[in-house]
Design an enzyme around this catalytic site. Structure first.
Site, PDB file in Angstrom:
ATOM      1  N   TYR A  19      -5.875  -4.361 -16.403  1.00 29.60           N
ATOM      2  CA  TYR A  19      -4.866  -5.209 -17.053  1.00 29.60           C
ATOM      3  C   TYR A  19      -5.406  -6.040 -18.218  1.00 29.60           C
ATOM      4  O   TYR A  19      -4.876  -7.118 -18.498  1.00 29.60           O
ATOM      5  CB  TYR A  19      -4.182  -6.147 -16.036  1.00 29.60           C
ATOM      6  CG  TYR A  19      -3.712  -5.469 -14.774  1.00 29.60           C
ATOM      7  CD1 TYR A  19      -2.708  -4.504 -14.809  1.00 29.60           C
ATOM      8  CD2 TYR A  19      -4.279  -5.787 -13.536  1.00 29.60           C
ATOM      9  CE1 TYR A  19      -2.281  -3.881 -13.645  1.00 29.60           C
ATOM     10  CE2 TYR A  19      -3.860  -5.165 -12.368  1.00 29.60           C
ATOM     11  CZ  TYR A  19      -2.855  -4.211 -12.437  1.00 29.60           C
ATOM     12  OH  TYR A  19      -2.435  -3.600 -11.285  1.00 29.60           O
ATOM     13  N   TYR A 147       6.428  -5.580  -5.797  1.00 27.14           N
ATOM     14  CA  TYR A 147       5.292  -4.838  -6.357  1.00 27.14           C
ATOM     15  C   TYR A 147       4.823  -3.861  -5.280  1.00 27.14           C
ATOM     16  O   TYR A 147       4.572  -4.256  -4.142  1.00 27.14           O
ATOM     17  CB  TYR A 147       4.138  -5.771  -6.756  1.00 27.14           C
ATOM     18  CG  TYR A 147       2.929  -4.991  -7.235  1.00 27.14           C
ATOM     19  CD1 TYR A 147       2.848  -4.554  -8.555  1.00 27.14           C
ATOM     20  CD2 TYR A 147       1.902  -4.656  -6.364  1.00 27.14           C
ATOM     21  CE1 TYR A 147       1.762  -3.799  -8.992  1.00 27.14           C
ATOM     22  CE2 TYR A 147       0.811  -3.904  -6.789  1.00 27.14           C
ATOM     23  CZ  TYR A 147       0.752  -3.482  -8.109  1.00 27.14           C
ATOM     24  OH  TYR A 147      -0.317  -2.729  -8.532  1.00 27.14           O
ATOM     25  N   ASP A 248       6.463  -2.025   3.154  1.00 24.05           N
ATOM     26  CA  ASP A 248       5.152  -1.959   2.524  1.00 24.05           C
ATOM     27  C   ASP A 248       4.338  -3.155   3.032  1.00 24.05           C
ATOM     28  O   ASP A 248       4.504  -4.274   2.555  1.00 24.05           O
ATOM     29  CB  ASP A 248       5.339  -2.007   0.995  1.00 24.05           C
ATOM     30  CG  ASP A 248       4.028  -2.066   0.240  1.00 24.05           C
ATOM     31  OD1 ASP A 248       2.974  -2.281   0.867  1.00 24.05           O
ATOM     32  OD2 ASP A 248       4.066  -1.920  -1.003  1.00 24.05           O
ATOM     33  N   LYS A 277      -5.298  -1.960   1.933  1.00 23.25           N
ATOM     34  CA  LYS A 277      -6.083  -3.166   1.663  1.00 23.25           C
ATOM     35  C   LYS A 277      -7.001  -3.584   2.820  1.00 23.25           C
ATOM     36  O   LYS A 277      -8.093  -3.068   2.963  1.00 23.25           O
ATOM     37  CB  LYS A 277      -5.148  -4.312   1.258  1.00 23.25           C
ATOM     38  CG  LYS A 277      -4.615  -4.163  -0.171  1.00 23.25           C
ATOM     39  CD  LYS A 277      -3.984  -5.446  -0.633  1.00 23.25           C
ATOM     40  CE  LYS A 277      -3.295  -5.317  -1.982  1.00 23.25           C
ATOM     41  NZ  LYS A 277      -4.198  -5.361  -3.123  1.00 23.25           N
TER      42      LYS A 277
HETATM   43  C1  LIG Z   1       2.451  -4.742  -1.512  1.00 22.24           C
HETATM   44  C2  LIG Z   1       1.532  -3.810  -2.238  1.00 22.24           C
HETATM   45  N1  LIG Z   1       1.793  -2.502  -2.240  1.00 22.24           N
HETATM   46  C3  LIG Z   1       0.989  -1.611  -2.846  1.00 22.24           C
HETATM   47  C4  LIG Z   1      -0.143  -2.028  -3.526  1.00 22.24           C
HETATM   48  C5  LIG Z   1      -1.022  -1.030  -4.206  1.00 22.24           C
HETATM   49  O1  LIG Z   1      -2.193  -0.837  -3.495  1.00 22.24           O
HETATM   50  P1  LIG Z   1      -3.488  -0.194  -4.220  1.00 22.24           P
HETATM   51  O2  LIG Z   1      -3.931  -1.193  -5.242  1.00 22.24           O
HETATM   52  O3  LIG Z   1      -4.460   0.014  -3.094  1.00 22.24           O
HETATM   53  O4  LIG Z   1      -3.053   1.090  -4.840  1.00 22.24           O
HETATM   54  C6  LIG Z   1      -0.448  -3.392  -3.548  1.00 22.24           C
HETATM   55  C7  LIG Z   1      -1.632  -3.882  -4.277  1.00 22.24           C
HETATM   56  O5  LIG Z   1      -1.748  -5.023  -4.650  1.00 22.24           O
HETATM   57  C8  LIG Z   1       0.407  -4.306  -2.898  1.00 22.24           C
HETATM   58  O6  LIG Z   1       0.162  -5.623  -2.898  1.00 22.24           O
END
Ligand SMILES: Cc1ncc(COP(=O)(O)O)c(C=O)c1O
Length: 425
Positions: A19, A147, A248, A277
């Site tokens: 970024y 996100y 998610d 994560k």
């Molecule tokens: C809620 C959420 N979903 C998906 C992702 C994407 O994960 P990655 O960075 O491992 O691709 C993130 C990353 O910050 C996230 O916070």
């Protein structure tokens, strides 16, 4: 021990960071090692880590149990393909995930990052309807400020304004966005918060394959914390209108919000759930998609199969360290730790609210957020944090702390003081 930093000039000219501009990159700080909650810089300084490396290093760094898991596994094999072959680390991890996930999850698909797991979850939802011969259910419904990652499918359900839609609007699928619920708790809930989503699901039910949401906490789309009641209502609506629910839990899973998974705040079961994560305690990249038996059966109707298979799917090193991380978490007093972090964050960030330039302070579990009235000037603020001996990386209008759960009260106070001082500066 002296650490040469000759590589810095090369790196600055050739290696992209996330970024930011490659041609005019902002300052970066070289890290040479990390222990506990401290990052050691090449110049010998130590920073107290308030980010858990983008929220995944929940046990801190250089954790003996996790080091051992990797060391032991590497003696047998670092990697082997998952097509046609299988191995115990994947089986043991899947067993553990299904044991700790909300009851009703029955199957696991391993992916190599959070974003990819979101792609797979979306694919599952689309294939679920397709395999049953139900045409036209190709859209996703989500809420603003979300996100879900940086790949195309995931970007397609990220916030349409602050996300990356404007850059790729011609290429992204057109999904449906409902108003996000307010920042707040169940005590502050009013039914008006679900009206827009209700209308959209009612109006477009024949086109909607799934609703996708980050449960209770919206992370990189604005660090918003909303009432679990919203999730309960969404679950009911999904059932009523025959739409799947994807949660998610990539940012919220493994204790961050005070529950092992954030959907437990609402006591609901998703149809499909993504974790990533903190799954490996921040040691390796790994994610997983969990589904109910119903979703799995639906995807396989009429001899259909799920069309996905990443090269590093179920990598044995990642699976081994993930299993060790979950065991370490469950054997630790993580609920007490997260609850203690939560009350300390509430108490020590509250004074920020008295600053004219602060718009809001919100806390849930081991997440503390100070929202400023204006965008944070990163070029000014990032070096200030480093000078103060902490690693806190703001974005947009947000100064926030998501530390490893093992942080001591003194170290946490150091972080909250730094946030106050920077907010006040
Ligand atoms: C809620 C959420 N979903 C998906 C992702 C994407 O994960 P990655 O960075 O491992 O691709 C993130 C990353 O910050 C996230 O916070």
């Amino acid at each position: 021990m002296s650490h040469s930093i000759d590589w810095r000039g090369f790196e600055r000219q050739h290696v992209w960071h996330p970024y930011v501009s490659m041609l005019d990159p902002p300052e970066t700080w070289p890290v040479v090692s990390a222990h506990g909650v401290r990052l050691r810089l090449a110049d010998g300084r130590e920073l107290i880590d308030g980010m858990a490396s983008w929220w995944c290093a929940i046990h801190g760094y250089n954790v003996p149990e996790l080091n051992t898991a990797i060391e032991d596994q590497i003696q047998d094999m670092a990697h082997v393909m998952f097509g046609g072959l299988t191995h115990k680390p994947a089986a043991k991890l899947a067993e553990k995930l299904l044991e700790v996930a909300p009851k009703g999850m029955k199957h696991v698909f391993f992916a190599d990052s959070g974003s990819v797991s979101v792609e797979i979850a979306i694919k599952m939802a689309l294939q679920y309807w397709q395999a049953q011969g139900i045409r036209g259910k190709t859209k996703l419904l989500t809420i603003r400020h979300g996100y879900h990652g940086d790949t195309f499918g995931a970007m397609g359900v990220g916030d349409p304004v602050s996300g990356m839609h404007h850059l790729f609007s011609d290429m992204l699928p057109r999904h449906l966005f409902a108003d996000a619920p307010a920042n707040g708790t169940d005590a502050e809930w009013d039914d008006g918060q679900i009206v827009d989503l209700h209308q959209k699901i009612e109006q477009h039910q024949r086109a909607i394959a799934a609703v996708i949401l980050e449960p209770v906490v919206q992370g990189a789309g604005g660090m918003r914390i909303y009432a679990p009641n919203f999730l309960r209502q969404v679950r009911k609506l999904c059932d009523a209108y025959d739409v799947l629910l994807i949660l998610d839990e990539i940012a919220t899973g493994f204790g961050r919000t005070g529950k092992l998974f954030a959907c437990e705040h609402a006591d609901i079961l998703p149809d499909i759930m993504c974790v990533g994560k903190a799954l490996t305690g921040g040691y390796m990249t790994l994610a997983a998609v969990l589904t109910t038996a119903r979703v799995c059966a639906g995807v396989h109707k009429n001899a259909s199969i799920l069309m996905h298979g990443p090269t590093f799917m179920a990598n044995p090193l990642a699976c081994s360290v993930a299993l060790a991380s979950i065991k370490l978490l469950l054997d630790s007093p993580w609920q007490e730790r997260v609850a203690a972090i939560e009350s300390q964050l509430r108490e020590e960030l509250a004074p920020c609210l008295r600053l004219a330039q602060v718009a809001d302070v919100r806390v849930l579990g081991a997440i503390g957020v100070v929202e400023m009235c204006h965008r944070v000037d990163m070029a000014r603020v990032q070096p200030m944090f480093v000078e103060k001996g902490v690693w806190i990386r703001p974005f947009d209008k947000l100064l926030y702390i998501m530390p490893p759960y093992v942080i001591s009260p003194d170290d946490l106070s150091y972080l909250t003081r730094a946030v106050y001082e920077v907010a006040a500066s």
